[in-house]
Design an enzyme around this catalytic site. Structure first.
Site, mmCIF file in Angstrom:
data_model
loop_
_atom_site.group_PDB
_atom_site.id
_atom_site.type_symbol
_atom_site.label_atom_id
_atom_site.label_comp_id
_atom_site.label_asym_id
_atom_site.label_seq_id
_atom_site.Cartn_x
_atom_site.Cartn_y
_atom_site.Cartn_z
ATOM 1 N N ASN A 133 34.739 0.366 29.079
ATOM 2 C CA ASN A 133 35.789 1.211 28.501
ATOM 3 C C ASN A 133 36.574 1.826 29.658
ATOM 4 O OD1 ASN A 133 37.382 3.060 27.191
ATOM 5 N ND2 ASN A 133 35.699 4.455 26.655
ATOM 6 N N TRP A 134 37.765 1.293 29.875
ATOM 7 C CA TRP A 134 38.560 1.755 31.020
ATOM 8 C C TRP A 134 39.283 3.067 30.738
ATOM 9 C CZ3 TRP A 134 41.340 -3.375 33.003
ATOM 10 C CH2 TRP A 134 40.354 -4.276 33.428
ATOM 11 N N LYS A 135 39.165 3.576 29.522
ATOM 12 C CA LYS A 135 39.814 4.846 29.142
ATOM 13 C C LYS A 135 41.297 4.802 29.550
ATOM 14 C CE LYS A 135 35.379 7.073 29.594
ATOM 15 N NZ LYS A 135 34.652 8.288 29.324
ATOM 16 N N HIS B 196 35.219 6.684 19.328
ATOM 17 C CA HIS B 196 34.696 7.173 20.612
ATOM 18 C C HIS B 196 34.686 8.703 20.582
ATOM 19 C CE1 HIS B 196 34.408 8.066 24.882
ATOM 20 N NE2 HIS B 196 33.921 6.845 25.027
ATOM 21 N N GLU C 228 35.534 10.833 22.649
ATOM 22 C CA GLU C 228 36.759 11.474 23.152
ATOM 23 C C GLU C 228 37.834 11.490 22.070
ATOM 24 O OE1 GLU C 228 37.082 9.144 26.726
ATOM 25 O OE2 GLU C 228 35.331 10.173 27.543
ATOM 26 N N GLU D 250 26.144 6.945 21.988
ATOM 27 C CA GLU D 250 26.657 7.621 23.178
ATOM 28 C C GLU D 250 26.435 9.126 23.041
ATOM 29 O OE1 GLU D 250 29.687 5.070 25.366
ATOM 30 O OE2 GLU D 250 30.809 6.208 23.895
ATOM 31 N N GLY E 171 30.483 10.571 30.988
ATOM 32 C CA GLY E 171 31.306 11.023 32.108
ATOM 33 C C GLY E 171 30.715 12.204 32.867
ATOM 34 N N SER F 217 27.092 7.450 31.147
ATOM 35 C CA SER F 217 26.768 7.389 32.579
ATOM 36 C C SER F 217 25.854 6.220 32.933
ATOM 37 C CB SER F 217 26.190 8.729 33.068
ATOM 38 O OG SER F 217 27.146 9.762 32.880
ATOM 39 N N GLY G 208 31.734 3.468 30.860
ATOM 40 C CA GLY G 208 33.022 4.064 31.198
ATOM 41 C C GLY G 208 33.289 3.976 32.687
ATOM 42 N N GLY G 209 33.012 5.062 33.396
ATOM 43 C CA GLY G 209 33.359 5.169 34.820
ATOM 44 C C GLY G 209 32.970 3.965 35.665
HETATM 45 C C1 PEP Z 1 32.312 5.868 27.666
HETATM 46 O O1 PEP Z 1 33.470 6.075 27.989
HETATM 47 O O2 PEP Z 1 32.061 5.363 26.566
HETATM 48 C C2 PEP Z 1 31.252 6.230 28.611
HETATM 49 C C3 PEP Z 1 30.021 6.036 28.258
HETATM 50 O O3 PEP Z 1 31.654 6.766 29.814
HETATM 51 P P1 PEP Z 1 30.724 6.959 31.139
HETATM 52 O O4 PEP Z 1 29.995 5.645 31.354
HETATM 53 O O5 PEP Z 1 31.683 7.264 32.213
HETATM 54 O O6 PEP Z 1 29.764 8.054 30.837
#
Ligand code: PEP
Length: 254
Positions: free
Chosen positions: A9-11, A98, A100, A170, A176, A216, A237-238
């Site tokens: 997930n590049w957000k 998601h 967010e 999640e 994040g 994470s 994500g990151g």
């Molecule tokens: C996500 O954006 O779904 C996520 C899990 O982010 P991160 O891996 O950065 O925690």
């Protein structure tokens, strides 16, 4: 055997040139890694970068997903994107609900359900996100929170359709933040989610469903998380923005 799916997930990061570079590097890794057929990789860039990423992953097994979509076929919904538009670009997947989007754009389980029904009707494979906040975990209501999210977000979906739904557990406190659920916490939540899915459909359907962990996930914790019996890959994500780290996470899913 269930699939293991690693999705990035590049957000709201990168631009067309950077997206091409990253998707190209992931494609090169997937081509050379000769992944077993049960391991899937999906890239979810921001909507304006989808076409470039689809172009870069051409001739690989990598799927491409949007991070959101609207529930309607078309209409006066300024700024929104329909399932049909995503399909016409060549998208295969879509992330729905998601945390967010739930937090910043007030998406409810009912709204997610409407989008999910539309994604399934149109033929996009949904990745439906659920998860508890830190406060909910600390007050001991993680399981009821997850159960309500599951029952309301997945309402009206047949057992056959459910098999095509990817769930992403999640925990909001792990997204994040650099704070990851322990493998035991992830396994406990995933086993609970699978038991609710079995109650909503049947045990065979639940056993076939892919449940990703997200929060994470990094190169150095992915293998331990993915080794849990009910963890079927991750929504990343990151770390998905770094080709080397994401390649290591893909390799951990073998
Ligand atoms: C996500 O954006 O779904 C996520 C899990 O982010 P991160 O891996 O950065 O925690």
């Amino acid at each position: 055997m269930r699939s293991t799916i690693v999705a990035g997930n590049w957000k709201m990061h990168l631009d067309v040139a950077a997206a091409r570079t990253l998707a190209g590097a992931v494609s090169a890794h997937v081509r050379s890694a000769a992944l077993p057929p049960q391991v899937g990789v999906v890239l979810c860039p921001p909507a304006p970068l989808l076409a470039a990423v689809i172009d870069e992953v051409r001739d690989t097994s990598i799927g491409v997903g949007a991070q959101n979509m609207h529930a309607a076929d078309s209409g006066a919904y300024t700024g929104e994107t329909s399932a049909g538009m995503l399909l016409s670009l060549g998208c295969t997947h879509v992330i729905l609900g998601h945390s967010e989007r739930r937090q910043y754009f007030h998406e409810s389980d009912q709204l997610v359900n409407g989008k999910l029904l539309q994604a399934l009707r149109q033929g996009l494979r949904p990745i439906v996100c659920i998860g508890e906040t830190l406060e909910q975990r600390e007050t001991g209501i993680t399981q009821p929170v997850l159960e309500i999210q599951l029952r309301e977000s997945l309402a009206g979906i047949s057992a056959e359709e459910l098999r095509g739904v990817i769930l992403a557990y999640e925990p909001v406190w792990a997204i994040g933040t650099g704070r990851t659920a322990t493998p035991e916490q992830a396994q406990e939540a995933h086993a609970f989610i699978r038991s609710v899915l079995a109650d909503m459909s049947d045990s065979d359907t639940a056993a076939h469903m892919v449940i990703q962990y997200g929060g994470s996930v990094k190169a150095d914790n992915a293998a331990e998380l993915f080794a849990q019996p009910d963890v079927d890959g991750g929504l990343v994500g990151g770390a998905s923005l770094d080709a080397t780290a994401f390649a290591a996470i893909i390799d951990a899913a073998r």
